[in-house]
Structure formats: structure tokens, C-alpha cells
Design an enzyme around this catalytic site. Structure first.
Site, mmCIF file in Angstrom:
data_model
loop_
_atom_site.group_PDB
_atom_site.id
_atom_site.type_symbol
_atom_site.label_atom_id
_atom_site.label_comp_id
_atom_site.label_asym_id
_atom_site.label_seq_id
_atom_site.Cartn_x
_atom_site.Cartn_y
_atom_site.Cartn_z
ATOM 1 N N CYS A 143 27.896 44.007 20.820
ATOM 2 C CA CYS A 143 27.222 43.204 20.377
ATOM 3 C C CYS A 143 25.956 43.318 18.971
ATOM 4 C CB CYS A 143 25.495 42.341 21.000
ATOM 5 S SG CYS A 143 25.034 41.414 20.717
ATOM 6 N N CYS A 200 22.636 42.862 18.356
ATOM 7 C CA CYS A 200 22.141 43.186 19.127
ATOM 8 C C CYS A 200 21.601 44.500 19.453
ATOM 9 C CB CYS A 200 22.176 43.099 21.638
ATOM 10 S SG CYS A 200 23.038 41.312 21.392
ATOM 11 N N ASP A 201 21.958 45.418 19.125
ATOM 12 C CA ASP A 201 22.409 47.009 18.835
ATOM 13 C C ASP A 201 22.470 47.628 17.756
ATOM 14 O OD1 ASP A 201 21.881 46.836 22.406
ATOM 15 O OD2 ASP A 201 24.027 47.055 22.745
HETATM 16 C C1 FAD Z 1 26.094 44.328 25.981
HETATM 17 C C2 FAD Z 1 25.583 43.683 26.074
HETATM 18 C C3 FAD Z 1 24.155 43.531 24.855
HETATM 19 C C4 FAD Z 1 23.098 42.901 24.353
HETATM 20 N N1 FAD Z 1 21.969 42.773 24.127
HETATM 21 C C5 FAD Z 1 21.090 42.048 23.506
HETATM 22 C C6 FAD Z 1 19.579 41.980 23.122
HETATM 23 O O1 FAD Z 1 19.848 43.579 23.207
HETATM 24 N N2 FAD Z 1 19.159 41.235 23.136
HETATM 25 C C7 FAD Z 1 19.486 39.687 23.340
HETATM 26 O O2 FAD Z 1 19.046 38.660 22.833
HETATM 27 N N3 FAD Z 1 21.450 39.510 23.247
HETATM 28 C C8 FAD Z 1 22.088 40.278 23.525
HETATM 29 N N4 FAD Z 1 23.169 40.269 24.200
HETATM 30 C C9 FAD Z 1 23.163 39.223 24.535
HETATM 31 C C10 FAD Z 1 23.035 38.297 25.555
HETATM 32 O O3 FAD Z 1 23.353 39.118 27.047
HETATM 33 C C11 FAD Z 1 23.666 36.726 26.317
HETATM 34 O O4 FAD Z 1 23.676 36.170 24.572
HETATM 35 C C12 FAD Z 1 22.865 36.208 27.090
HETATM 36 O O5 FAD Z 1 23.026 37.227 28.541
HETATM 37 C C13 FAD Z 1 23.594 35.131 27.705
HETATM 38 O O6 FAD Z 1 23.059 34.648 28.604
HETATM 39 P P1 FAD Z 1 23.131 33.328 29.588
HETATM 40 O O7 FAD Z 1 22.660 32.279 30.294
HETATM 41 O O8 FAD Z 1 23.803 32.059 28.409
HETATM 42 O O9 FAD Z 1 24.659 33.665 30.445
HETATM 43 P P2 FAD Z 1 24.625 35.357 30.433
HETATM 44 O O10 FAD Z 1 24.064 35.708 30.647
HETATM 45 O O11 FAD Z 1 26.408 35.832 30.265
HETATM 46 O O12 FAD Z 1 24.667 34.664 32.474
HETATM 47 C C14 FAD Z 1 25.835 33.540 32.653
HETATM 48 C C15 FAD Z 1 25.915 33.857 34.210
HETATM 49 O O13 FAD Z 1 26.547 32.844 34.647
HETATM 50 C C16 FAD Z 1 27.138 33.647 36.245
HETATM 51 N N5 FAD Z 1 28.788 32.778 36.616
HETATM 52 C C17 FAD Z 1 29.419 32.700 35.433
HETATM 53 N N6 FAD Z 1 30.390 31.767 36.136
HETATM 54 C C18 FAD Z 1 29.420 31.312 37.668
HETATM 55 C C19 FAD Z 1 30.294 30.693 38.751
HETATM 56 N N7 FAD Z 1 31.299 30.174 38.576
HETATM 57 N N8 FAD Z 1 30.096 30.610 39.651
HETATM 58 C C20 FAD Z 1 28.189 30.695 39.650
HETATM 59 N N9 FAD Z 1 27.518 31.641 38.803
HETATM 60 C C21 FAD Z 1 28.691 31.999 37.502
HETATM 61 C C22 FAD Z 1 27.413 34.842 36.224
HETATM 62 O O14 FAD Z 1 27.690 35.624 37.330
HETATM 63 C C23 FAD Z 1 25.541 35.207 35.446
HETATM 64 O O15 FAD Z 1 24.858 35.281 35.832
HETATM 65 C C24 FAD Z 1 23.462 41.184 24.544
HETATM 66 C C25 FAD Z 1 25.293 41.319 25.084
HETATM 67 C C26 FAD Z 1 25.708 42.478 25.756
HETATM 68 C C27 FAD Z 1 26.942 42.110 25.838
#
Ligand code: FAD
Length: 320
Positions: free
Chosen positions: A141, A144-145
Site C-alpha cells: 500500500c 499508506c506507507d
Molecule cells: C500492509 C498494509 C498497510 C496498510 N496501511 C494502512 C494505513 O496506514 N492507513 C490506512 O488507512 N489503510 C491502510 N491499509 C489499508 C487498510 O488496511 C484497508 O483499507 C482496510 O483494512 C479495509 O478494511 P475492511 O474492513 O474493508 O477489510 P479488512 O481490513 O480487509 O478486513 C476484512 C475482514 O473480513 C474477514 N473475513 C473475510 N472473509 C470472511 C468470512 N468468510 N467470514 C468472516 N469473516 C471474513 C477477515 O477475517 C477480516 O477480519 C493498509 C493495508 C495493508 C495491506
């Protein structure tokens, strides 16, 4: 004896910023949400050490701590957080219909509303040195980083629009960006290629792949290989960004929810509504554009409000 199936008003699938924010709002609206965490409790942010751009943390915060705090906030208002993976869904087509959900291939649940927050998983190259240095200079990302590599030399792998966008984003912050493109052309749109080619401190190397990421605990360099000539070359870098795409976690919803050609759930207009009444989607699973914690949290809030309004409409219709 027939088994008793649990009936839930609001089921939230996923424990990232979208899921927990939906839970905070749903719990405070008395929807008594139940949230299943999936295989990655806390979501993608648990894979990063430093989150500097989430509002409200002036000193920044490490990802796992932030996610524990979000969970505690959701639980404070009565959200039931359960460890478990949703393995099957049967969504109703009827307004007011009941959605059937299976957890861990065994537990059956019935839900009046479902909020899907299952996120999208960043793709990595899969080579051992890259995996070893994830969080130590290897990131998926740039937005992000990238800031952590201000005025430093970095490299980015990828050839699509996102890679091109992220490469030019990094070029604004870093001293030099080397972009590795596997083929002899870029997949990005002509306009994005134009931007890349007109960025002075951004060098594109075609037919070039990562041979090894160098460094013990942090990235110190990159050994690249030309896949036509076999020639290897090393450069000194402190950050390596992988921009080869994301896979939305939508397998179990296929055939039931409308999705785009890359598997992201399609939501209606400015809402989080899917094509099934009472089923809402929030966070990265429906957003391939921004993919940030704060935007995921924002749509999590929207999904809970949409669910609450949906339930209120049904109750009004029943009592009218
Ligand atoms: C290395 C890295 C660094 C990042 N740094 C930043 C940052 O500094 N700032 C920022 O704003 N964003 C950052 N991001 C982006 C950010 O992490 C994502 O945009 C954010 O986490 C998305 O949130 P979400 O809730 O949509 O999904 P996610 O965080 O992807 O969570 C998805 C969830 O769904 C669950 N899940 C999936 N399938 C199932 C299922 N079948 N049953 C039950 N649960 C399930 C998973 O276990 C997980 O808990 C970063 C991403 C990465 C990879």
C-alpha cells in the site's frame, strides 16, 4: 427433534475497520449485532506496524492496537464478537425475507440484515525474501506507507493503472522510484503511462522481475532479473511496493450478489445496498478505488444506518 436456529437482527461478516464501525453504529441503534471475525481478526491493519493517517491518533498507532481498540469500542455497546468464518450464505430475494448463513460449515444462523465487510486481500509475489520483509520495508500500500520513505529510493512492482498511480504518488515523496514491469509493455491506460513517462525521478524497467529482496530485518536493496536476457542487477532501496492487484473476499457470495468483473460487490448509488434486500456491503469488498481504513470505516457507518432504516421500513409496513 428439530434444531433451534438462532435468529439475529444484524449479522456483520468481517472484523476490519468497516465491520467494527458498522458494529458500533448498529449496536448503538439497538440492532444487537453479532460480528464474525473470519480468519484474520482485526483485518488487514493487523499486518502493519504503523498507521499514521487514521484521524484521532496524533502520534500514529500500530495497526493491531488500533484494531483491538475498535473491537473494544464495538463491544462496549453490546456487539457480540465471535471467532468464526462464514462459509455459506443463502440470501433471500424478498423484502423482509430471512437470510440463511452457515458458520464454520456447521452452525446455522438466520439474519434479518447482513453487513458484508470481508475486505480484499493484497496479492504478493510469493517469494521467500519478500514474505520475510513484509512490514520491514515491503508493503502492498503506497498511499499508506509511502510517507515513511520520504526522500529515499524505493521500487514498485506492477504494470496496471493502480501500479502507475502508486508509482507517481511515490515519486512525489521519494527521491527515486524504480518501476519493475514484467512484460515489455504496461497494462495501464495511455493517460497513466503518459504520467509515468513524464515523471523525472521515475524509471521504468521492462521485462524485469524481482529475483530477491535484500536485507535481514529491513529492506536494503533489490536484486532484479531481466526475464529476456537473464541478466541480474542490484540496486539499493529502502522500500519495495507490490502493486499487482487485490482479490476481494467474495467467493461465498458469487452467484447471489451483483459483482464487477474483478469480483468486487456492486452497491447501489451512494448507499451500501446490494441487489438483495437487507444485505449491505461496506469497506474494501465494495471499493477498489480508495481502499483505506478511514473510507472502510465510513462505509461501515453507512451500512449500519442503511440496515437500521431498512428494518424500520419493514416494521412500519408490518404495523401499517
Ligand atoms: C500492509 C498494509 C498497510 C496498510 N496501511 C494502512 C494505513 O496506514 N492507513 C490506512 O488507512 N489503510 C491502510 N491499509 C489499508 C487498510 O488496511 C484497508 O483499507 C482496510 O483494512 C479495509 O478494511 P475492511 O474492513 O474493508 O477489510 P479488512 O481490513 O480487509 O478486513 C476484512 C475482514 O473480513 C474477514 N473475513 C473475510 N472473509 C470472511 C468470512 N468468510 N467470514 C468472516 N469473516 C471474513 C477477515 O477475517 C477480516 O477480519 C493498509 C493495508 C495493508 C495491506
Amino acid at each position: 427433534m428439530s434444531e433451534t436456529i438462532e435468529r439475529i437482527k444484524c449479522l456483520i461478516i468481517g472484523s476490519g475497520p468497516a465491520g467494527y464501525t458498522a458494529a458500533i453504529y448498529a449496536a448503538r441503534a439497538d440492532l444487537k449485532p453479532v460480528l464474525y471475525t473470519g480468519m484474520e481478526p482485526g483485518g488487514q491493519l493487523t499486518t502493519t506496524t504503523e498507521v499514521d493517517n487514521f484521524p484521532g491518533y496524533p502520534e500514529g498507532i500500530d495497526g493491531p492496537t488500533m484494531m483491538v481498540q475498535l473491537q473494544q469500542q464495538a463491544e462496549r455497546f453490546g456487539t457480540q464478537v465471535r471467532i468464526g468464518m462464514v462459509t455459506n450464505v443463502e440470501f433471500s430475494d424478498e423484502v423482509g425475507g430471512i437470510h440463511k448463513v452457515t458458520v464454520d460449515n456447521s452452525t446455522k444462523i438466520e439474519a434479518e440484515t447482513v453487513i458484508i465487510s470481508t475486505g480484499a486481500t493484497a496479492k504478493y509475489l510469493g517469494i521467500p525474501s519478500e514474505q520475510k520483509l513484509r512490514g520491514g520495508g515491503v508493503s502492498a500500500c503506497a498511499v499508506c506507507d509511502g510517507f515513511f520513505y520520504k526522500n529515499q529510493d524505493v521500487a514498485i512492482v506492477g504494470a496496471g493503472d493502480t501500479a502507475a498511480e502508486e508509482a507517481t504518488y511515490l515519486a512525489n515523496i521519494c527521491r527515486k522510484v524504480t518501476m519493475l514491469v514484467r512484460k515489455d509493455y504496461m497494462k495501464a491506460s495511455k493517460a497513466m503511462q503518459h504520467r509515468v513517462n513524464n515523471t523525472k525521478n521515475l524509471e521504468v524497467l521492462y521485462n524485469t522481475e524481482v529475483d530477491e529482496v535484500l536485507g535481514d530485518t529491513v529492506v536494503e536493496g533489490l536484486r532484479m532479473v531481466n526475464n529476456q536476457t537473464g541478466k541480474k542487477e542490484e540496486i539499493a532501496i529502502t522500500g519495495l511496493f507490490i502493486a499487482i492487484g487485490h482479490k476481494p473476499n467474495t467467493e461465498i457470495f458469487k452467484g447471489q450478489l451483483d459483482m464487477d468483473d474483478t469480483g468486487y460487490i456492486i452497491t447501489k448509488g451512494k448507499s451500501t445496498k446490494t441487489n438483495k434486500p437487507g444485505v449491505f456491503a461496506s469497506g474494501d469488498v465494495q471499493d477498489k478505488e480508495y481502499r483505506q481504513a478511514v473510507t472502510a470505516a465510513g462505509t461501515g457507518c453507512m451500512a449500519a444506518l442503511d440496515a437500521e432504516r431498512y428494518l424500520a421500513t419493514i416494521e412500519t409496513e408490518v404495523t401499517a
